[in-house]
Design a protein around this motif. Structure first.
Motif, PDB file in Angstrom:
ATOM      1  N   ASP A 160     -24.041  -1.359   9.749  1.00  0.00           N
ATOM      2  CA  ASP A 160     -25.194  -1.113   8.873  1.00  0.00           C
ATOM      3  C   ASP A 160     -24.977   0.085   7.946  1.00  0.00           C
ATOM      4  OD1 ASP A 160     -25.227   0.736  10.902  1.00  0.00           O
ATOM      5  OD2 ASP A 160     -27.378   0.592  11.317  1.00  0.00           O
ATOM      6  N   ALA A 161     -23.730   0.539   7.830  1.00  0.00           N
ATOM      7  CA  ALA A 161     -23.440   1.626   6.895  1.00  0.00           C
ATOM      8  C   ALA A 161     -23.731   1.155   5.467  1.00  0.00           C
ATOM      9  CB  ALA A 161     -21.983   2.058   7.021  1.00  0.00           C
ATOM     10  N   PRO A 162     -24.173   2.052   4.600  1.00  0.00           N
ATOM     11  CA  PRO A 162     -24.571   1.630   3.253  1.00  0.00           C
ATOM     12  C   PRO A 162     -23.412   1.221   2.350  1.00  0.00           C
ATOM     13  CG  PRO A 162     -24.790   4.010   3.502  1.00  0.00           C
ATOM     14  CD  PRO A 162     -24.480   3.467   4.856  1.00  0.00           C
ATOM     15  N   SER A 163     -22.188   1.646   2.663  1.00  0.00           N
ATOM     16  CA  SER A 163     -21.036   1.273   1.838  1.00  0.00           C
ATOM     17  C   SER A 163     -19.979   0.559   2.679  1.00  0.00           C
ATOM     18  CB  SER A 163     -20.411   2.509   1.186  1.00  0.00           C
ATOM     19  OG  SER A 163     -21.208   2.967   0.134  1.00  0.00           O
ATOM     20  N   THR A 164     -19.234  -0.320   2.007  1.00  0.00           N
ATOM     21  CA  THR A 164     -18.151  -1.036   2.673  1.00  0.00           C
ATOM     22  C   THR A 164     -16.839  -0.737   1.972  1.00  0.00           C
ATOM     23  OG1 THR A 164     -19.604  -2.841   3.360  1.00  0.00           O
ATOM     24  CG2 THR A 164     -17.253  -3.302   3.320  1.00  0.00           C
ATOM     25  N   LEU A 165     -15.869  -0.320   2.759  1.00  0.00           N
ATOM     26  CA  LEU A 165     -14.518  -0.082   2.251  1.00  0.00           C
ATOM     27  C   LEU A 165     -13.648  -1.242   2.741  1.00  0.00           C
ATOM     28  CD1 LEU A 165     -12.949   2.232   0.723  1.00  0.00           C
ATOM     29  CD2 LEU A 165     -12.153   2.955   2.989  1.00  0.00           C
ATOM     30  N   THR A 166     -13.046  -1.959   1.810  1.00  0.00           N
ATOM     31  CA  THR A 166     -12.189  -3.093   2.162  1.00  0.00           C
ATOM     32  C   THR A 166     -10.737  -2.709   1.928  1.00  0.00           C
ATOM     33  OG1 THR A 166     -13.935  -4.616   1.487  1.00  0.00           O
ATOM     34  CG2 THR A 166     -11.731  -5.526   1.719  1.00  0.00           C
ATOM     35  N   VAL A 167      -9.905  -2.923   2.952  1.00  0.00           N
ATOM     36  CA  VAL A 167      -8.510  -2.486   2.880  1.00  0.00           C
ATOM     37  C   VAL A 167      -7.594  -3.653   3.256  1.00  0.00           C
ATOM     38  CG1 VAL A 167      -6.797  -0.846   3.731  1.00  0.00           C
ATOM     39  CG2 VAL A 167      -9.196  -0.144   3.541  1.00  0.00           C
ATOM     40  N   TYR A 168      -6.643  -3.955   2.361  1.00  0.00           N
ATOM     41  CA  TYR A 168      -5.578  -4.932   2.651  1.00  0.00           C
ATOM     42  C   TYR A 168      -4.298  -4.138   2.876  1.00  0.00           C
ATOM     43  CZ  TYR A 168      -8.614  -8.649   0.790  1.00  0.00           C
ATOM     44  OH  TYR A 168      -9.655  -9.530   0.570  1.00  0.00           O
ATOM     45  N   GLU A 169      -3.666  -4.335   4.041  1.00  0.00           N
ATOM     46  CA  GLU A 169      -2.473  -3.569   4.381  1.00  0.00           C
ATOM     47  C   GLU A 169      -1.455  -4.435   5.104  1.00  0.00           C
ATOM     48  OE1 GLU A 169      -4.036   0.956   5.216  1.00  0.00           O
ATOM     49  OE2 GLU A 169      -4.085  -0.476   6.860  1.00  0.00           O
ATOM     50  N   ASP A 170      -0.183  -4.075   4.908  1.00  0.00           N
ATOM     51  CA  ASP A 170       0.913  -4.689   5.653  1.00  0.00           C
ATOM     52  C   ASP A 170       1.528  -3.582   6.501  1.00  0.00           C
ATOM     53  OD1 ASP A 170       3.666  -5.484   6.310  1.00  0.00           O
ATOM     54  OD2 ASP A 170       3.352  -7.150   4.932  1.00  0.00           O
ATOM     55  N   PRO A 171       1.789  -3.820   7.784  1.00  0.00           N
ATOM     56  CA  PRO A 171       2.343  -2.751   8.637  1.00  0.00           C
ATOM     57  C   PRO A 171       3.668  -2.193   8.128  1.00  0.00           C
ATOM     58  CG  PRO A 171       1.526  -4.552   9.995  1.00  0.00           C
ATOM     59  CD  PRO A 171       1.473  -5.031   8.566  1.00  0.00           C
ATOM     60  N   ARG A 172       4.451  -2.966   7.365  1.00  0.00           N
ATOM     61  CA  ARG A 172       5.742  -2.478   6.866  1.00  0.00           C
ATOM     62  C   ARG A 172       5.635  -1.888   5.458  1.00  0.00           C
ATOM     63  NH1 ARG A 172      10.506  -6.805   7.824  1.00  0.00           N
ATOM     64  NH2 ARG A 172      11.770  -4.999   7.170  1.00  0.00           N
ATOM     65  N   CYS A 173       4.474  -1.923   4.874  1.00  0.00           N
ATOM     66  CA  CYS A 173       4.311  -1.482   3.489  1.00  0.00           C
ATOM     67  C   CYS A 173       4.357   0.050   3.404  1.00  0.00           C
ATOM     68  CB  CYS A 173       2.978  -2.016   2.955  1.00  0.00           C
ATOM     69  SG  CYS A 173       2.347  -1.158   1.511  1.00  0.00           S
ATOM     70  N   PRO A 174       5.360   0.615   2.706  1.00  0.00           N
ATOM     71  CA  PRO A 174       5.453   2.076   2.632  1.00  0.00           C
ATOM     72  C   PRO A 174       4.284   2.713   1.890  1.00  0.00           C
ATOM     73  CG  PRO A 174       7.075   1.039   1.195  1.00  0.00           C
ATOM     74  CD  PRO A 174       6.472  -0.052   2.015  1.00  0.00           C
ATOM     75  N   PRO A 228       8.317   3.078  10.178  1.00  0.00           N
ATOM     76  CA  PRO A 228       9.709   3.266   9.772  1.00  0.00           C
ATOM     77  C   PRO A 228       9.874   3.040   8.268  1.00  0.00           C
ATOM     78  CG  PRO A 228       9.424   1.090  10.676  1.00  0.00           C
ATOM     79  CD  PRO A 228       8.093   1.781  10.812  1.00  0.00           C
ATOM     80  N   GLU A 229      11.063   3.281   7.772  1.00  0.00           N
ATOM     81  CA  GLU A 229      11.370   2.917   6.395  1.00  0.00           C
ATOM     82  C   GLU A 229      11.158   1.417   6.224  1.00  0.00           C
ATOM     83  OE1 GLU A 229      12.185   4.924   3.871  1.00  0.00           O
ATOM     84  OE2 GLU A 229      11.962   6.686   5.160  1.00  0.00           O
ATOM     85  N   GLU A 230      10.824   1.043   4.992  1.00  0.00           N
ATOM     86  CA  GLU A 230      10.510  -0.376   4.745  1.00  0.00           C
ATOM     87  C   GLU A 230      11.658  -1.298   5.133  1.00  0.00           C
ATOM     88  OE1 GLU A 230       8.540  -2.869   1.055  1.00  0.00           O
ATOM     89  OE2 GLU A 230      10.048  -1.338   0.643  1.00  0.00           O
ATOM     90  N   THR A 231      12.890  -0.833   4.917  1.00  0.00           N
ATOM     91  CA  THR A 231      14.051  -1.682   5.196  1.00  0.00           C
ATOM     92  C   THR A 231      14.433  -1.684   6.669  1.00  0.00           C
ATOM     93  OG1 THR A 231      15.474   0.184   4.587  1.00  0.00           O
ATOM     94  CG2 THR A 231      14.996  -1.456   2.877  1.00  0.00           C
ATOM     95  N   GLU A 232      13.827  -0.812   7.452  1.00  0.00           N
ATOM     96  CA  GLU A 232      14.088  -0.791   8.895  1.00  0.00           C
ATOM     97  C   GLU A 232      13.019  -1.623   9.598  1.00  0.00           C
ATOM     98  OE1 GLU A 232      14.301   3.178  10.353  1.00  0.00           O
ATOM     99  OE2 GLU A 232      15.732   3.832   8.836  1.00  0.00           O
TER     100      GLU A 232
END
Length: 285
Positions: A84-98, A167-171
């Protein structure tokens, strides 16, 4: 034969020929209509099949199992904070995304504090597309582990730990399930046989795929994608660059005159005190 009789036979023969010609013309028309109908039917069937195939491609699969407490269509969204918070923060994330790691290391203490104050309700979409370009399984396994943490009621804490140890993205360290389990030891109460079984068994792998399919059909193409009340705010909101201070300012402006939400909903455990202490420049919400 009289001339009258010959004329009568010619008229009868002409009429028969005209009738035969008319029948043949009718037959040709019917044949064309039949062929045309078949073609239309084939085209219509192809269109229907195409639409069905396209719909199947664009609609996310319904996962057979979704983490407890997830919300939205097909339960693809992990919520944190007061509903019921007045604002909504929407986040799209990938676990490997630096860039996601950089965003979280800079902003998670601030976001945690905004959640605890009942100012924002955060909706996380955990996508997993980096595995496609770099190979490995870190995005998918990491997303599944986050689903397991959500199922156990420790999403926020584990999410923060994961990005602090990214980790680094390539790891492809998150491609090791043991690494994901070892990270859970930093979250009190999370490293249980149930969590280990969930990570090792890929309990929410179908859910992970469905979340990615939902992202694929969206208009968003990169991570992190961050929206405040539906408006993009990363890396900028209008002409202003995002920063912890500006995020707080934007949230307070959006919430002006509105009642704050009730913190602690959805069974999310509070963030460890050490999390807030890791902020580079912890702002006051």
């Amino acid at each position: 034969m009289s001339e009258k009789n010959r004329e009568g036979k010619r008229n009868a023969r002409d009429k028969m020929q005209e009738a035969r010609a008319a029948e043949e013309a009718k037959a040709r028309r019917n044949k064309k209509l039949a062929v045309g109908g078949v073609v239309v039917a084939v085209i219509a069937a192809a269109v229907v099949v195409g639409v069905v195939v396209q719909n199947q491609r664009s609609k996310p699969e319904t996962p057979t199992a979704a983490p407890a407490g997830t919300i939205g269509d097909k339960n693809l969204v992990i919520p944190v904070g007061a509903a019921d918070a007045p604002s909504t923060l929407t986040v799209y994330e990938d676990p490997r995304c630096p860039a996601c790691g950089s965003f979280e290391r800079s902003f998670s203490p601030t976001i945690d504090q905004l959640e605890d104050a009942g100012k924002v309700y955060v909706n996380y979409h955990i996508v997993s597309f980096i595995d496609r370009s770099l190979g490995g399984n870190g995005s998918k396994y990491g997303a599944n582990a986050l689903g397991c943490a959500q199922d156990a009621g420790h999403f926020r804490d584990y999410h923060d730990v994961m990005y602090r140890n990214q980790p680094e993205e390539t790891e492809d360290s998150f491609g090791s399930k043991q690494t994901l389990i070892d990270l859970a030891k930093q979250v009190p109460g999370l490293d249980t046989p149930q969590f280990q079984g969930c990570v090792n068994g890929g309990t929410f792998s179908g859910w992970v795929s469905a979340v990615q399919q939902d992202f694929d059909k969206s208009s968003y193409k990169s991570t992190p994608t961050v929206l405040l009340n539906g408006e993009p705010i990363y890396p900028k909101k209008g002409d202003e660059q995002i920063s912890p201070e500006n995020l707080v300012k934007w949230v307070d402006a959006a919430n002006q005159g509105k009642q704050l939400g009730t913190p602690g909903s959805h069974g999310q455990s509070p963030a460890p005190s050490s999390t807030a202490g890791e902020s580079n420049n912890p702002p006051s919400p």
